[in-house]
Design an enzyme around this catalytic site. Structure first.
Site, PDB file in Angstrom:
ATOM      1  N   LYS A 123     -11.846  28.602 -21.672  1.00  0.00           N
ATOM      2  CA  LYS A 123     -10.840  26.879 -20.822  1.00  0.00           C
ATOM      3  C   LYS A 123      -9.717  27.572 -21.850  1.00  0.00           C
ATOM      4  O   LYS A 123      -8.533  27.676 -20.866  1.00  0.00           O
ATOM      5  CB  LYS A 123     -11.717  26.230 -20.321  1.00  0.00           C
ATOM      6  CG  LYS A 123     -12.411  26.043 -19.537  1.00  0.00           C
ATOM      7  CD  LYS A 123     -11.992  26.900 -18.003  1.00  0.00           C
ATOM      8  CE  LYS A 123     -12.877  27.687 -16.731  1.00  0.00           C
ATOM      9  NZ  LYS A 123     -12.037  27.682 -15.518  1.00  0.00           N
ATOM     10  N   ILE A 138     -15.736  16.777 -11.092  1.00  0.00           N
ATOM     11  CA  ILE A 138     -15.761  16.969  -9.557  1.00  0.00           C
ATOM     12  C   ILE A 138     -16.993  15.880  -8.730  1.00  0.00           C
ATOM     13  O   ILE A 138     -17.590  16.916  -8.931  1.00  0.00           O
ATOM     14  CB  ILE A 138     -14.578  17.071  -9.017  1.00  0.00           C
ATOM     15  CG1 ILE A 138     -13.862  18.307  -9.861  1.00  0.00           C
ATOM     16  CG2 ILE A 138     -14.548  17.871  -7.728  1.00  0.00           C
ATOM     17  CD1 ILE A 138     -12.060  17.451  -9.655  1.00  0.00           C
ATOM     18  N   TYR A 169     -18.218  26.855 -23.204  1.00  0.00           N
ATOM     19  CA  TYR A 169     -16.702  27.026 -21.503  1.00  0.00           C
ATOM     20  C   TYR A 169     -16.133  26.210 -22.050  1.00  0.00           C
ATOM     21  O   TYR A 169     -15.085  26.627 -21.396  1.00  0.00           O
ATOM     22  CB  TYR A 169     -17.413  25.924 -21.255  1.00  0.00           C
ATOM     23  CG  TYR A 169     -17.157  25.078 -19.200  1.00  0.00           C
ATOM     24  CD1 TYR A 169     -16.704  26.291 -18.559  1.00  0.00           C
ATOM     25  CD2 TYR A 169     -17.056  23.666 -19.517  1.00  0.00           C
ATOM     26  CE1 TYR A 169     -15.994  25.767 -17.825  1.00  0.00           C
ATOM     27  CE2 TYR A 169     -16.081  23.527 -18.136  1.00  0.00           C
ATOM     28  CZ  TYR A 169     -15.875  24.414 -17.013  1.00  0.00           C
ATOM     29  OH  TYR A 169     -15.272  24.299 -16.113  1.00  0.00           O
ATOM     30  N   GLY A 203     -15.219  32.713  -6.878  1.00  0.00           N
ATOM     31  CA  GLY A 203     -15.313  31.315  -6.395  1.00  0.00           C
ATOM     32  C   GLY A 203     -15.706  30.513  -5.453  1.00  0.00           C
ATOM     33  O   GLY A 203     -15.781  29.175  -5.152  1.00  0.00           O
ATOM     34  N   ASP A 231     -18.070  40.386  -7.642  1.00  0.00           N
ATOM     35  CA  ASP A 231     -18.025  40.223  -9.265  1.00  0.00           C
ATOM     36  C   ASP A 231     -16.560  40.622  -9.678  1.00  0.00           C
ATOM     37  O   ASP A 231     -16.659  41.546 -10.250  1.00  0.00           O
ATOM     38  CB  ASP A 231     -19.342  41.619  -9.970  1.00  0.00           C
ATOM     39  CG  ASP A 231     -19.474  41.115 -10.689  1.00  0.00           C
ATOM     40  OD1 ASP A 231     -18.837  40.288 -11.882  1.00  0.00           O
ATOM     41  OD2 ASP A 231     -20.821  41.610 -11.567  1.00  0.00           O
ATOM     42  N   GLY A 241     -18.793  28.299  -4.587  1.00  0.00           N
ATOM     43  CA  GLY A 241     -18.272  26.537  -4.968  1.00  0.00           C
ATOM     44  C   GLY A 241     -18.426  25.616  -4.654  1.00  0.00           C
ATOM     45  O   GLY A 241     -17.942  25.463  -3.699  1.00  0.00           O
ATOM     46  N   GLN A 242     -18.790  24.957  -5.540  1.00  0.00           N
ATOM     47  CA  GLN A 242     -18.489  22.940  -5.343  1.00  0.00           C
ATOM     48  C   GLN A 242     -16.781  22.706  -5.155  1.00  0.00           C
ATOM     49  O   GLN A 242     -17.063  22.492  -3.740  1.00  0.00           O
ATOM     50  CB  GLN A 242     -18.646  22.015  -6.458  1.00  0.00           C
ATOM     51  CG  GLN A 242     -18.300  20.789  -5.811  1.00  0.00           C
ATOM     52  CD  GLN A 242     -18.870  20.203  -6.970  1.00  0.00           C
ATOM     53  OE1 GLN A 242     -18.008  20.631  -8.461  1.00  0.00           O
ATOM     54  NE2 GLN A 242     -18.992  18.574  -6.785  1.00  0.00           N
ATOM     55  N   ARG A 247     -23.197  35.874  -5.703  1.00  0.00           N
ATOM     56  CA  ARG A 247     -24.240  35.834  -5.512  1.00  0.00           C
ATOM     57  C   ARG A 247     -24.976  34.823  -4.450  1.00  0.00           C
ATOM     58  O   ARG A 247     -26.090  35.763  -3.315  1.00  0.00           O
ATOM     59  CB  ARG A 247     -25.252  35.701  -6.934  1.00  0.00           C
ATOM     60  CG  ARG A 247     -25.092  36.856  -8.080  1.00  0.00           C
ATOM     61  CD  ARG A 247     -26.151  36.234  -8.985  1.00  0.00           C
ATOM     62  NE  ARG A 247     -25.111  36.862 -10.103  1.00  0.00           N
ATOM     63  CZ  ARG A 247     -26.673  38.236 -10.444  1.00  0.00           C
ATOM     64  NH1 ARG A 247     -27.873  38.158 -10.086  1.00  0.00           N
ATOM     65  NH2 ARG A 247     -25.961  38.626 -12.151  1.00  0.00           N
TER      66      ARG A 247
HETATM   67  N1  SER Z   1     -17.465  19.010 -13.931  1.00  0.00           N
HETATM   68  C1  SER Z   1     -17.395  20.605 -15.420  1.00  0.00           C
HETATM   69  C2  SER Z   1     -18.823  20.561 -16.375  1.00  0.00           C
HETATM   70  O1  SER Z   1     -19.219  19.763 -16.022  1.00  0.00           O
HETATM   71  C3  SER Z   1     -15.937  19.517 -16.559  1.00  0.00           C
HETATM   72  O2  SER Z   1     -15.363  20.989 -16.355  1.00  0.00           O
HETATM   73  O3  SER Z   1     -18.966  21.507 -16.520  1.00  0.00           O
END
Ligand code: SER
Length: 317
Positions: free
Chosen positions: A142, A168, A138, A3, A48, A6-7, A31
């Site tokens: 988690k 974040i 999600y 990742g 991947d 990613g951010q 990707r």
């Molecule tokens: N930033 C994440 C989301 O909004 C939360 O962990 O899915």
């Protein structure tokens, strides 16, 4: 670093490269093309995480001793494609944990999230140990990820660690597919157009954290004395907590004509299922967690960073 495009991954990779040397931190993305700063500063691999051979190949090639497993599908995208969220967040995690165990990796960082909480969790200050009944895919992945992390610690002695990240906020790589993304989008729009239509209502109050604190929390946890840790993969980490309207008001101190409107969509229900703050005493006691930024200092820094790159494009500019 999975990742890595990613951010969080993109900034964490650069922070670790600064700390341990560019060649010693391998960025792995899937990707999206890597940002020039990431691509040009050290090794990059296409991985991947749902393909076990991909994970094995990189661990083997570079003799990896620490894995930061940041690859994930976030909450809003996960509701649009729950099957994909399961495959990436669970099958991908199992691949990383199994490959790490078999190849004697020292440490694995597996991020968790405030999304592990649900409507039954006390909302004003979610305890470290509490009811975890999330309503999103999600969140389901988690919670399972936290439990898998603890399982690998107990069963195999693998040093797995993780934080329950709040939303974040950052000025470099934009987030994607999350419910808390509005708290980043709002800055880009405020600076570029002076207007923002927020996809959650003005009273929506969620835990948030500025990226420098996120990087610090992650590195501090990974470097903490293992003997001091009672928890492993599920630390609450608090920093700031504000409503969407309070964020807009803080931005107006810098951009007085900023207008924020509210048109809640399906992400409102996700936000409503999460607490507005967390009790992070375990993180403070076990590894000395302490955030630096609050709403005012984060907002001032975001606007300073973004204003240096973005220009106002609307007629009022
Ligand atoms: N930033 C994440 C989301 O909004 C939360 O962990 O899915």
């Amino acid at each position: 670093m999975t990742g890595a495009v990613g951010q969080i991954g993109s900034e964490l990779t650069l922070a670790l490269r600064e700390r341990f040397g560019n060649e010693n931190v391998v960025a792995a993305g899937h990707r999206t093309a890597p940002q020039p700063a990431l691509r040009d500063s050290g090794p990059f691999e296409t991985v991947d995480v749902t393909v076990r051979e991909d994970v094995d190949r990189v661990l083997e090639t570079y003799a990896i001793d620490t894995v930061y497993h940041l690859a994930a599908i976030l909450s809003a995208r996960g509701e649009e494609n729950p099957g994909l969220a399961w495959r990436v967040n669970i099958d991908g995690l199992v691949n990383v944990l199994e490959a790490s165990r078999e190849r004697n990796v020292n440490q694995v960082c597996i991020p968790s999230s405030i999304a592990v909480f649900g409507p039954e969790t006390p909302s004003d200050c979610a305890p470290q140990e509490t009811i975890l009944l999330p309503t999103t895919m999600y969140g389901v992945t988690k919670v399972a990820g936290e439990l898998l992390g603890e399982y690998y610690v107990r069963r195999y002695g693998l040093d797995v660690r993780g934080l329950r990240y709040p939303g974040i906020i950052s000025s470099e790589t934009p987030p994607g597919g999350g419910t808390t993304d509005y708290a980043v989008d709002i800055f880009y729009q405020a600076i570029q157009t002076g207007r923002y239509t927020c996809f959650v209502g003005p009273e929506t109050r969620l835990p948030m954290m500025y990226m420098p604190d996120c990087i610090k929390a992650t590195i501090d946890l990974m470097e903490a004395d293992r003997a001091q840790l009672v928890h492993h993969s599920n630390f609450n980490v608090g920093s700031m907590c504000f409503s969407a309207a309070e964020l807009a008001e803080e931005i107006r101190k810098h951009i007085p004509d900023f207008v924020c409107e509210y048109e809640p969509d399906f992400r409102q229900a996700i936000a409503d299922s999460w607490p507005c703050n967390v009790d992070d005493r375990a993180a403070r006691e076990e590894w000395g967690w302490e955030p630096h930024y609050d709403l005012a200092s984060m907002t001032a820094d975001m606007i300073e960073q973004l204003s240096a790159r973005l220009t106002r494009t609307d007629a009022a500019a």
